[in-house]
Design an enzyme around this catalytic site. Structure first.
Site, short mmCIF file in Angstrom:
data_model
loop_
_atom_site.label_atom_id
_atom_site.label_comp_id
_atom_site.label_asym_id
_atom_site.label_seq_id
_atom_site.Cartn_x
_atom_site.Cartn_y
_atom_site.Cartn_z
N CYS A 2 -12.84 4.16 -6.10
CA CYS A 2 -12.99 4.97 -4.81
C CYS A 2 -14.16 4.55 -4.05
O CYS A 2 -14.79 3.33 -4.55
CB CYS A 2 -13.84 6.39 -5.58
SG CYS A 2 -12.86 7.24 -6.62
N ARG A 27 -10.34 2.06 0.01
CA ARG A 27 -10.62 2.05 -1.35
C ARG A 27 -9.87 3.11 -1.87
O ARG A 27 -10.13 3.25 -3.40
CB ARG A 27 -12.07 2.30 -1.39
CG ARG A 27 -12.88 1.11 -1.12
CD ARG A 27 -14.43 1.23 -1.33
NE ARG A 27 -14.60 0.84 -2.68
CZ ARG A 27 -15.49 -0.34 -3.22
NH1 ARG A 27 -15.49 -1.22 -2.36
NH2 ARG A 27 -15.57 -0.16 -4.31
N TRP A 74 -9.72 7.57 -5.20
CA TRP A 74 -8.32 6.80 -5.78
C TRP A 74 -8.31 7.46 -7.19
O TRP A 74 -9.10 7.19 -7.99
CB TRP A 74 -8.21 5.41 -5.77
CG TRP A 74 -6.99 4.81 -6.15
CD1 TRP A 74 -5.65 5.10 -5.55
CD2 TRP A 74 -6.72 4.17 -7.35
NE1 TRP A 74 -4.76 4.32 -6.33
CE2 TRP A 74 -5.39 3.80 -7.48
CE3 TRP A 74 -7.30 3.41 -8.41
CZ2 TRP A 74 -4.89 2.96 -8.45
CZ3 TRP A 74 -6.94 2.82 -9.31
CH2 TRP A 74 -5.66 2.55 -9.20
N ASN A 100 -17.84 6.48 -8.38
CA ASN A 100 -16.94 5.44 -8.38
C ASN A 100 -17.06 4.88 -9.72
O ASN A 100 -18.18 4.32 -10.18
CB ASN A 100 -17.20 4.52 -7.37
CG ASN A 100 -16.21 3.43 -7.44
OD1 ASN A 100 -15.16 3.42 -7.92
ND2 ASN A 100 -16.59 1.90 -6.92
N GLY A 101 -15.84 4.87 -10.59
CA GLY A 101 -16.15 4.22 -12.00
C GLY A 101 -15.31 5.10 -13.01
O GLY A 101 -14.76 6.25 -12.49
N GLU A 461 5.11 -13.43 -4.87
CA GLU A 461 4.23 -12.92 -3.89
C GLU A 461 5.28 -11.96 -2.99
O GLU A 461 4.94 -10.90 -2.39
CB GLU A 461 3.56 -13.87 -3.13
CG GLU A 461 2.64 -13.37 -2.06
CD GLU A 461 1.72 -12.18 -2.42
OE1 GLU A 461 1.54 -11.98 -3.54
OE2 GLU A 461 1.37 -11.56 -1.50
N LYS A 465 5.35 -7.84 -2.40
CA LYS A 465 5.22 -7.09 -0.90
C LYS A 465 6.34 -6.22 -0.70
O LYS A 465 6.29 -5.07 -0.35
CB LYS A 465 5.15 -8.18 0.11
CG LYS A 465 3.65 -8.98 0.15
CD LYS A 465 2.56 -8.08 0.36
CE LYS A 465 1.24 -8.61 0.31
NZ LYS A 465 0.56 -9.19 -0.78
N GLU A 468 5.50 -3.26 -3.03
CA GLU A 468 4.55 -2.47 -2.59
C GLU A 468 4.59 -1.83 -1.22
O GLU A 468 4.29 -0.72 -0.92
CB GLU A 468 3.17 -3.43 -2.58
CG GLU A 468 1.92 -2.99 -2.00
CD GLU A 468 0.81 -4.31 -2.08
OE1 GLU A 468 1.14 -5.32 -1.97
OE2 GLU A 468 -0.12 -3.80 -2.32
N HIS A 484 19.92 -17.73 -16.74
CA HIS A 484 19.66 -17.22 -18.18
C HIS A 484 19.47 -15.86 -18.36
O HIS A 484 19.20 -15.42 -19.41
CB HIS A 484 18.46 -18.16 -18.66
CG HIS A 484 18.24 -19.39 -18.63
ND1 HIS A 484 19.40 -20.14 -19.45
CD2 HIS A 484 17.83 -20.34 -17.81
CE1 HIS A 484 19.16 -21.43 -19.36
NE2 HIS A 484 18.14 -21.61 -18.14
N LYS A 572 -6.94 -0.63 -2.05
CA LYS A 572 -7.16 -2.04 -1.83
C LYS A 572 -7.70 -2.43 -3.16
O LYS A 572 -7.67 -3.70 -3.00
CB LYS A 572 -7.94 -2.08 -0.62
CG LYS A 572 -8.10 -3.64 -0.03
CD LYS A 572 -7.22 -3.94 0.69
CE LYS A 572 -7.25 -5.24 1.19
NZ LYS A 572 -6.05 -6.04 1.35
O1 M6R Z 1 -9.33 -7.87 -4.36
P1 M6R Z 1 -8.60 -8.93 -5.44
O2 M6R Z 1 -8.01 -10.03 -4.61
O3 M6R Z 1 -8.99 -8.89 -6.77
O4 M6R Z 1 -7.19 -7.67 -5.59
C1 M6R Z 1 -6.33 -7.93 -6.45
C2 M6R Z 1 -4.90 -7.09 -6.43
O5 M6R Z 1 -5.40 -5.77 -6.74
C3 M6R Z 1 -4.16 -7.32 -4.96
O6 M6R Z 1 -3.91 -8.50 -4.56
C4 M6R Z 1 -2.97 -6.53 -5.17
O7 M6R Z 1 -1.96 -7.07 -5.64
C5 M6R Z 1 -2.44 -6.36 -3.40
N1 M6R Z 1 -2.55 -4.97 -3.02
C6 M6R Z 1 -1.16 -7.18 -3.05
O8 M6R Z 1 -0.92 -7.14 -1.80
#
Ligand code: M6R
Length: 577
Positions: A2, A27, A74, A100-101, A461, A465, A468, A484, A572
């Site tokens: 959060c 966040r 969050w 937060n935590g 990667e 995306k 996500e 395979h 994020k």
């Molecule tokens: O802040 P970080 O780079 O440690 O975050 C790692 C992942 O949570 C972050 O890269 C996540 O996979 C992205 N939202 C992907 O686009």
């Protein structure tokens, strides 16, 4: 995970908190709440959704009072609901907290609090009741110290005492910073929370707390001794507005990739030159380098293996959440944690584990003064600027650029000149083609992306995306693995995007296997396919294919009307396990 923010000073606290919550909603955006100490006691307002959705309805910026706390959530412990939104209030209405935590022993603490009426299903609420109970016996400050000693797990908390118009900010494991102004003090999960108002900050360490009253602060340790701490000047690379061509930060951030690379490159030649050399020395002088990260940053770590192995460094990558299952960490190891936020819990745990095993830590981060940076022996900032969209784009390409530069300095092959201009031209000359492709495949249920060698992490990667941002099931894989098993899923029209740098004949034969099953093969290549891609060598191609993949996922999501910058269920920065 959060975002928390607070204010103590002469301004209207709720106005400051409202601005700050807008900066922090990357966040988490499940719910938002604010509590201000007003003449008639606590004024508490909260609701479900992100700050922009509920701000007007709740009038979050219009609450009277100069001391207040705010939270954007969050959900981890307890569903998304108004009751579970922070701030949480003590039974007597004197205290409000934002957290937060995760308080791991919340149920044990709760058992000690018989007679309290709990209104939420969160672990956090226990903090408000605990402080109320203990403050009656020994005063608020002692109660804060007792809580820090007794609570297990991780926490960054701001406690508002409405009777005394005071704030107490305390932490263990989760980040917390003070922003220092003229007769005013801010608190935030990170410095972006107060970047509109001050560039002076203090980052709290674990088991420390700050007491804020009348716009002033005192910092104390776990025994209550006053601490002196140097104030840091923050050089914010933050952004505010979305691009005029799009309503989304993701688009803006993709378009910023060339300038982000230029900024990093410049800093590696000037103010980060020594950091680069120090980092390279660490990589050279140990037996083994282990790169780690989560999500996108893990994909950068995977690419790091290829770049470092080319220069004779024994390099491995392991995903941060599984780090403890990786056995070979000792004093001859350098851990390279890669993290945009520098706050990802899994990455922090990997660092703590490696520290215990005697390894050195040389990290790669974006957000300045992050916990990862502070826990490291050496650090380089990728200088991508603030990234607001949950999806990592310009930070990924800057992570790659830095990894390539590290290897280049150790004798690795050079990335061709002016990659940033090449990316600019690539974006210009291919956007319409990418839009057409987005229309062609946006309705598909599954998409496969294949790569080989350095383009395998790129395939992973792009797939991440697609999941996500575009909400399409996607798999990024090694082309050679298709036959395979996964090939069984390829039928007429199944999109298979192949990343083919010049001279990659093996992957061409994988593409033929797909064509033979009537799959829809989409080639990203300088030598074939529908895009205008200049020949840049494999390292350059890593950037170009990544950028086209990002743009494709953006346009699919845009056509589908999805919440691109804030995809469902995500945040994020992930500060929980
Ligand atoms: O802040 P970080 O780079 O440690 O975050 C790692 C992942 O949570 C972050 O890269 C996540 O996979 C992205 N939202 C992907 O686009």
């Amino acid at each position: 995970m959060c975002g928390i923010t607070s204010y103590c000073g002469d301004r209207k606290a709720s106005e400051v908190i409202e601005v700050s919550l807008k900066r922090l909603d990357y966040r988490g955006y499940d719910s938002v709440g604010v509590a201000v100490s007003s003449e008639s006691g606590l004024d508490v307002r909260k609701g479900i959704g992100g700050i922009d959705e509920i701000d007007e309805e709740l009038g979050l910026g219009n609450m009277e009072g100069g001391v207040g706390i705010g939270h954007t959530r969050w959900a981890t412990h307890g569903k998304v609901s108004e009751e579970n939104a922070h701030p949480h209030i003590s039974c007597d209405g004197r205290f409000a907290i934002v957290h937060n935590g995760i308080i791991e022993n919340w149920d044990n603490l709760k058992e000690e609090l018989d007679g309290c009426s709990f209104r939420s299903g969160t672990d956090s609420e226990v903090i408000a009741h605990y402080i109320e109970r203990k403050a009656r016996e020994s005063g608020v400050e002692d109660a804060v110290r007792e809580f820090m000693a007794e609570a297990e797990g991780s926490f960054a908390v701001v406690l508002l005492d409405s009777e005394k118009d005071m704030l107490f900010a305390f932490k263990k494991g989760s980040p917390l910073a003070l922003g220092i102004g003229e007769e005013e003090v801010f608190v935030g999960s990170d410095a972006y929370a107060f970047c509109t108002y001050t560039d002076k900050a203090i980052f709290l360490c674990d088991h420390e707390y700050a007491v804020l009253k009348n716009g002033e602060y005192v910092l104390r340790d776990a025994e209550g001794r006053t601490l002196e701490r140097k104030i840091k000047r923050i050089n914010y690379d933050y952004t505010q507005d979305v691009d005029s061509r799009s309503d989304h930060y993701m688009y803006k951030e993709i378009m910023e990739i060339p300038e982000a690379i230029e900024r990093l490159d410049g800093s590696l030649k000037l103010e980060q030159k020594h950091r680069l050399e120090e980092f390279q020395n660490k990589l050279k002088n140990k037996d083994r380098v282990v790169l780690t990260g989560s999500g996108t940053s893990y994909h950068a770590a995977l690419l790091g293996i290829y770049f470092l192995q080319e220069v004779g460094v024994e390099a491995h990558a392991t995903v941060a959440s599984e780090f403890k299952n990786y056995g070979r960490i000792d004093e001859n190891t350098v851990l390279v944690p890669i993290s945009q936020s520098g706050e990802t819990k899994d990455v922090l745990e990997a660092i703590d584990y490696c520290r215990k095993m005697g390894a050195e830590i040389a990290s790669i981060t974006n957000v300045p003064h992050s916990t990862v940076e502070r826990k490291s022996d050496a650090n380089i900032r990728i200088r991508a600027g603030q990234e607001i969209c949950v999806a990592a784009t310009k930070t990924f390409t800057n992570q790659l650029y830095l990894l390539m530069k590290l290897a280049e300095g150790l004798g690795g092959t050079k990335l061709g000149k002016n990659i940033s201009d090449t990316i600019r031209r690539l974006l210009d000359s291919n956007e319409e083609k990418i839009k057409d492709l987005a229309v062609e495949i946006e309705g598909k249920k599954d998409i496969y992306i294949i790569g080989k060698g350095e383009t395998y992490p790129v395939a992973m990667e792009i797939a991440l995306k697609l999941k996500e941002i575009s909400y399409i099931h996607a798999e990024g894989m090694m082309g050679g693995e298709l036959k395979h098993g996964t090939l069984a899923l390829v039928e007429e029209g199944t999109p298979v995007i192949s990343l083919i740098p010049n001279g990659s004949s093996e992957i061409v034969s994988n593409v033929r296997e797909v064509e033979a099953r009537k799959g829809n093969t989409i080639k990203i290549s300088p030598s074939c396919g529908r895009f205008n891609i200049p020949e840049t060598g494999t390292k350059g191609f890593v950037f170009l294919s990544t950028v086209l993949g990002f743009l494709l996922t953006y346009w699919i999501a845009s056509n589908k009307g999805l919440p691109i910058d804030k995809p469902r269920n995500l945040a994020k920065c992930v500060t929980t396990k």
